[in-house]
Design a protein around this motif. Structure first.
Motif, PDB file in Angstrom:
ATOM      1  N   LEU A 252      17.852   2.958 -86.937  1.00 47.33           N
ATOM      2  CA  LEU A 252      17.032   3.146 -85.742  1.00 47.33           C
ATOM      3  C   LEU A 252      15.853   2.182 -85.758  1.00 47.33           C
ATOM      4  O   LEU A 252      15.402   1.726 -86.808  1.00 47.33           O
ATOM      5  CB  LEU A 252      16.557   4.593 -85.660  1.00 47.33           C
ATOM      6  N   ARG A 253      15.381   1.878 -84.583  1.00 44.90           N
ATOM      7  CA  ARG A 253      14.309   0.899 -84.383  1.00 44.90           C
ATOM      8  C   ARG A 253      13.157   1.067 -85.376  1.00 44.90           C
ATOM      9  O   ARG A 253      12.608   2.145 -85.559  1.00 44.90           O
ATOM     10  CB  ARG A 253      13.777   1.067 -82.949  1.00 44.90           C
ATOM     11  N   GLY A 254      12.815  -0.043 -86.049  1.00 44.27           N
ATOM     12  CA  GLY A 254      11.674  -0.057 -86.958  1.00 44.27           C
ATOM     13  C   GLY A 254      11.969   0.427 -88.366  1.00 44.27           C
ATOM     14  O   GLY A 254      11.110   0.360 -89.234  1.00 44.27           O
TER      15      GLY A 254
ATOM     16  N   VAL B  17       5.767  -4.223 -78.433  1.00 41.20           N
ATOM     17  CA  VAL B  17       6.518  -3.075 -78.924  1.00 41.20           C
ATOM     18  C   VAL B  17       6.412  -1.956 -77.895  1.00 41.20           C
ATOM     19  O   VAL B  17       5.315  -1.631 -77.435  1.00 41.20           O
ATOM     20  CB  VAL B  17       5.973  -2.608 -80.289  1.00 41.20           C
ATOM     21  N   GLU B  18       7.541  -1.386 -77.545  1.00 44.16           N
ATOM     22  CA  GLU B  18       7.542  -0.341 -76.525  1.00 44.16           C
ATOM     23  C   GLU B  18       6.836   0.911 -77.025  1.00 44.16           C
ATOM     24  O   GLU B  18       6.780   1.191 -78.217  1.00 44.16           O
ATOM     25  CB  GLU B  18       8.978  -0.004 -76.121  1.00 44.16           C
ATOM     26  N   THR B  19       6.283   1.672 -76.078  1.00 38.27           N
ATOM     27  CA  THR B  19       5.639   2.934 -76.405  1.00 38.27           C
ATOM     28  C   THR B  19       6.634   3.839 -77.110  1.00 38.27           C
ATOM     29  O   THR B  19       7.777   3.970 -76.676  1.00 38.27           O
ATOM     30  CB  THR B  19       5.144   3.610 -75.119  1.00 38.27           C
ATOM     31  N   PRO B  20       6.239   4.476 -78.212  1.00 35.36           N
ATOM     32  CA  PRO B  20       7.185   5.304 -78.952  1.00 35.36           C
ATOM     33  C   PRO B  20       7.778   6.425 -78.100  1.00 35.36           C
ATOM     34  O   PRO B  20       7.077   7.078 -77.321  1.00 35.36           O
ATOM     35  CB  PRO B  20       6.324   5.888 -80.083  1.00 35.36           C
ATOM     36  N   GLY B  21       9.077   6.638 -78.253  1.00 35.08           N
ATOM     37  CA  GLY B  21       9.743   7.711 -77.542  1.00 35.08           C
ATOM     38  C   GLY B  21      11.197   7.796 -77.937  1.00 35.08           C
ATOM     39  O   GLY B  21      11.839   6.764 -78.182  1.00 35.08           O
ATOM     40  N   VAL B  22      11.741   9.008 -77.997  1.00 38.32           N
ATOM     41  CA  VAL B  22      13.158   9.138 -78.331  1.00 38.32           C
ATOM     42  C   VAL B  22      14.032   8.565 -77.222  1.00 38.32           C
ATOM     43  O   VAL B  22      15.177   8.174 -77.465  1.00 38.32           O
ATOM     44  CB  VAL B  22      13.545  10.606 -78.612  1.00 38.32           C
TER      45      VAL B  22
ATOM     46  N   MET C 241      15.948  13.644 -87.291  1.00 40.26           N
ATOM     47  CA  MET C 241      15.517  12.760 -86.219  1.00 40.26           C
ATOM     48  C   MET C 241      16.711  12.168 -85.478  1.00 40.26           C
ATOM     49  O   MET C 241      16.679  12.005 -84.246  1.00 40.26           O
ATOM     50  CB  MET C 241      14.658  11.621 -86.769  1.00 40.26           C
ATOM     51  N   GLY C 242      17.776  11.852 -86.191  1.00 45.40           N
ATOM     52  CA  GLY C 242      18.969  11.335 -85.539  1.00 45.40           C
ATOM     53  C   GLY C 242      19.540  12.325 -84.545  1.00 45.40           C
ATOM     54  O   GLY C 242      20.110  11.935 -83.519  1.00 45.40           O
ATOM     55  N   GLY C 243      19.389  13.622 -84.827  1.00 46.52           N
ATOM     56  CA  GLY C 243      19.809  14.637 -83.880  1.00 46.52           C
ATOM     57  C   GLY C 243      18.963  14.614 -82.618  1.00 46.52           C
ATOM     58  O   GLY C 243      19.485  14.791 -81.501  1.00 46.52           O
ATOM     59  N   TYR C 244      17.653  14.392 -82.771  1.00 43.22           N
ATOM     60  CA  TYR C 244      16.790  14.281 -81.588  1.00 43.22           C
ATOM     61  C   TYR C 244      17.234  13.114 -80.707  1.00 43.22           C
ATOM     62  O   TYR C 244      17.251  13.222 -79.477  1.00 43.22           O
ATOM     63  CB  TYR C 244      15.326  14.051 -81.988  1.00 43.22           C
ATOM     64  N   VAL C 245      17.603  12.009 -81.357  1.00 43.33           N
ATOM     65  CA  VAL C 245      18.040  10.830 -80.604  1.00 43.33           C
ATOM     66  C   VAL C 245      19.388  11.093 -79.946  1.00 43.33           C
ATOM     67  O   VAL C 245      19.615  10.707 -78.792  1.00 43.33           O
ATOM     68  CB  VAL C 245      18.102   9.592 -81.519  1.00 43.33           C
ATOM     69  N   ALA C 246      20.290  11.767 -80.669  1.00 40.17           N
ATOM     70  CA  ALA C 246      21.586  12.110 -80.082  1.00 40.17           C
ATOM     71  C   ALA C 246      21.405  12.963 -78.828  1.00 40.17           C
ATOM     72  O   ALA C 246      22.084  12.764 -77.803  1.00 40.17           O
ATOM     73  CB  ALA C 246      22.446  12.843 -81.108  1.00 40.17           C
TER      74      ALA C 246
ATOM     75  N   GLY D  19       6.375  13.240 -79.419  1.00 44.74           N
ATOM     76  CA  GLY D  19       6.369  13.341 -77.961  1.00 44.74           C
ATOM     77  C   GLY D  19       7.694  13.761 -77.354  1.00 44.74           C
ATOM     78  O   GLY D  19       7.847  13.772 -76.131  1.00 44.74           O
ATOM     79  N   ARG D  20       8.673  14.131 -78.180  1.00 43.72           N
ATOM     80  CA  ARG D  20      10.008  14.422 -77.638  1.00 43.72           C
ATOM     81  C   ARG D  20      10.002  15.731 -76.844  1.00 43.72           C
ATOM     82  O   ARG D  20       9.247  16.667 -77.163  1.00 43.72           O
ATOM     83  CB  ARG D  20      11.040  14.479 -78.753  1.00 43.72           C
ATOM     84  N   PRO D  21      10.865  15.833 -75.827  1.00 43.38           N
ATOM     85  CA  PRO D  21      10.935  17.059 -75.034  1.00 43.38           C
ATOM     86  C   PRO D  21      11.859  18.087 -75.673  1.00 43.38           C
ATOM     87  O   PRO D  21      12.629  17.773 -76.580  1.00 43.38           O
ATOM     88  CB  PRO D  21      11.525  16.568 -73.704  1.00 43.38           C
ATOM     89  N   ASP D  22      11.797  19.311 -75.172  1.00 40.09           N
ATOM     90  CA  ASP D  22      12.780  20.326 -75.536  1.00 40.09           C
ATOM     91  C   ASP D  22      14.132  19.926 -74.952  1.00 40.09           C
ATOM     92  O   ASP D  22      14.211  19.450 -73.818  1.00 40.09           O
ATOM     93  CB  ASP D  22      12.347  21.689 -74.983  1.00 40.09           C
ATOM     94  N   SER D  23      15.197  20.103 -75.731  1.00 39.08           N
ATOM     95  CA  SER D  23      16.529  19.668 -75.286  1.00 39.08           C
ATOM     96  C   SER D  23      17.507  20.816 -75.117  1.00 39.08           C
ATOM     97  O   SER D  23      18.720  20.601 -75.025  1.00 39.08           O
ATOM     98  CB  SER D  23      17.104  18.648 -76.287  1.00 39.08           C
ATOM     99  N   GLY D  24      17.010  22.039 -75.050  1.00 35.25           N
ATOM    100  CA  GLY D  24      17.891  23.178 -74.880  1.00 35.25           C
ATOM    101  C   GLY D  24      18.731  23.099 -73.621  1.00 35.25           C
ATOM    102  O   GLY D  24      19.911  23.469 -73.618  1.00 35.25           O
TER     103      GLY D  24
END
Length: 268
Positions: A43-45, A66-71, A97-102, A195-200
């Motif tokens: 993943l980036r970085g 560099v883009e603003t951090p975000g999933v 974290m990979g799950g958040y990105v998925a 900063g990630r959102p809820d993904s339910g």
């Protein structure tokens, strides 16, 4: 974006945990590559992927913005990789974290996800205390680098008690992976996760095959959270791996690969 690839057949994209890189999948990857085409990006970085999103660290431009951090940015990187590899859809997996990105990929382009594998992760957003802690880690990484202190602070939570007591080679491997990560990438990733959102809602809308894997000794995303995650998925299944913590593919690669192979065979 740097990635490791091996095997042939159905493409299985595996997204790594924080703060390691795609090498965390190596032991599991060699146990899966006779059944599927495994693609494991950095993943980036982190690892060999530069923070500016270019194709390789050696080609990164230090002056590039560099883009603003975000999933969502990380999800866009994965979708760009799938386009580059001419893969219209894949089985998509992620640990922590990979799950958040998925889940962010699933939010952005559900038609690209033929099956979902979530490992030691969660769908809920961080609370205020968790966000504040991530930001403190990001600031220290930028100020002090990451060597030594980051692994020391994270290993007790990343690895289960059984691994820490009985598998010194795994402890050493994870420590080396953490120490190898660039401080700027660690800081960017922490801010992205904060900063990630809820993904339910995203999981509830996904009716494809889904497998949730959790380590029985995972203290960060414990088995009860994994049960909730599997229940949120219309076709979700749950596998609990004994003697493992938050990094099941590293701690128990045989058990992890067996669970994934069985699931893929039944859902192909």
């Amino acid at each position: 974006m740097h990635y490791i690839e091996s095997g042939a057949g159905t493409p299985l994209v595996l997204l790594h945990a924080f703060p390691v890189d795609a090498r965390m999948w190596n032991a599991a990857r060699v146990r899966l590559e006779d059944q599927v085409r495994v693609i494991a990006p950095d993943l980036r970085g982190l690892g060999e992927s530069p923070l500016d999103g270019s194709s390789a660290r050696r080609s990164a431009d230090p002056s590039a913005p560099v883009e603003t951090p975000g999933v969502d940015v990380l999800a866009a990187d994965i979708l760009a990789l799938l386009d580059r590899l001419e893969l219209p859809e894949v089985v998509l997996g992620g640990c922590s974290m990979g799950g958040y990105v998925a889940m962010a990929v699933l939010r952005a382009a559900p038609e690209r996800v033929a099956g979902l594998l979530l490992v030691d992760t969660k769908a809920v957003a961080d609370d205020e205390e968790q966000r504040a802690n991530r930001l403190r880690v990001a600031e220290r990484a930028e100020r002090d680098g990451t060597n030594g202190w980051l692994a020391e602070s994270m290993l007790p939570n990343l690895l289960g008690a059984t691994t820490r007591e009985q598998r010194p080679e795994v402890v050493a491997e994870v420590k080396a992976l953490i120490d190898a990560q660039p401080p700027e990438g660690v800081a960017w990733a922490q801010r992205a996760m904060a900063g990630r959102p809820d993904s339910g809602d995203v999981l509830g809308a996904f009716d494809g095959p889904a497998l949730v894997v959790v380590g029985e000794e995972d203290s960060l995303t414990p088995p009860e959270q994994a049960r909730e995650l599997a229940a949120a998925l219309p076709a979700g299944e749950l596998v609990t791996v004994p003697g493992a913590g938050h990094l099941v593919p590293l701690e128990s690669p045989d058990a992890f690969a067996d669970a994934v192979r069985s699931w893929l065979s039944r859902t192909a």
